[in-house]
Write an enzyme that holds these catalytic residues in place. Sequence first.
Site, PDB file in Angstrom:
ATOM      1  N   ASP A  12     -44.493  -7.468  28.117  1.00 38.53           N
ATOM      2  CA  ASP A  12     -44.445  -7.836  26.713  1.00 38.53           C
ATOM      3  C   ASP A  12     -45.820  -7.467  26.156  1.00 38.53           C
ATOM      4  OD1 ASP A  12     -43.628  -9.281  24.281  1.00 38.53           O
ATOM      5  OD2 ASP A  12     -45.097 -10.762  24.936  1.00 38.53           O
ATOM      6  N   MET A  13     -45.975  -7.389  24.858  1.00 38.85           N
ATOM      7  CA  MET A  13     -47.272  -7.003  24.302  1.00 38.85           C
ATOM      8  C   MET A  13     -48.018  -8.193  23.704  1.00 38.85           C
ATOM      9  SD  MET A  13     -48.217  -4.039  21.507  1.00 38.85           S
ATOM     10  CE  MET A  13     -47.632  -4.982  20.106  1.00 38.85           C
ATOM     11  N   ASP A  14     -47.479  -8.731  22.613  1.00 35.68           N
ATOM     12  CA  ASP A  14     -48.167  -9.807  21.890  1.00 35.68           C
ATOM     13  C   ASP A  14     -48.235 -11.071  22.743  1.00 35.68           C
ATOM     14  OD1 ASP A  14     -48.487  -8.501  19.194  1.00 35.68           O
ATOM     15  OD2 ASP A  14     -46.315  -8.372  19.396  1.00 35.68           O
ATOM     16  N   ASP A 168     -44.918 -13.978  27.956  1.00 34.03           N
ATOM     17  CA  ASP A 168     -45.568 -15.223  27.567  1.00 34.03           C
ATOM     18  C   ASP A 168     -44.666 -16.103  26.715  1.00 34.03           C
ATOM     19  OD1 ASP A 168     -47.156 -14.899  24.401  1.00 34.03           O
ATOM     20  OD2 ASP A 168     -45.668 -13.548  25.226  1.00 34.03           O
TER      21      ASP A 168
END
Length: 192
Positions: A12-14, A168
């Site tokens: 995931d990024m954010d 997250d």
Amino acid sequence: MIYDQYQGLIFDMDGTLVNTAPTHRKAWKQALAPYGMQFDEAAVVLLSGAPTWYIAKMIIESHQIDMDPYQLSREKNTALYNIFFDDITTLPLIEVVKHYHGHRLMAVGTGSEHAVAKALLHYLGLLKYFNAIVGADNVTYHKPDPQTFLRCAELIGVQPETCVVFEDADLGIMAAKAANMAVVDVRKMLVA
């Protein structure tokens, strides 16, 4: 490292690779101010991993206003681009990415739009580490649906069951499990 058993690493990024929360909060405030709307930060955190248009829809519904969520999403993304690089920093998990670069296939599966993810990763000098990016606008069904992560696996050419996802957010963790992938909840992880 402990992830050697996996053929594909999907991130995931954010909130996983980069700390974008302050920037997203600023962008939402700017986009909502002209309409006299605000957002409940706790509610938005629960929607972490969802596409921007869906978060916009929830905000609009909470204010009981008749408005196009896609238009509000575009306005939020415009605000985001205007302040994009103010407070963005990488998170410790980037060390895992650097360690596996050239040794494992890696992808980003994000609730952000593809262009936003690509621009941010390029700005931070991280784009070169990833073999594929799948954004919210690249899939029809979003987290907690597994489509984002399944598309990542397809693009990097590995079977889902040989992938590990780093996430997250609860929606992303559910998506990874639904994709039959191992998952690491980075909120519980210590990176040395």
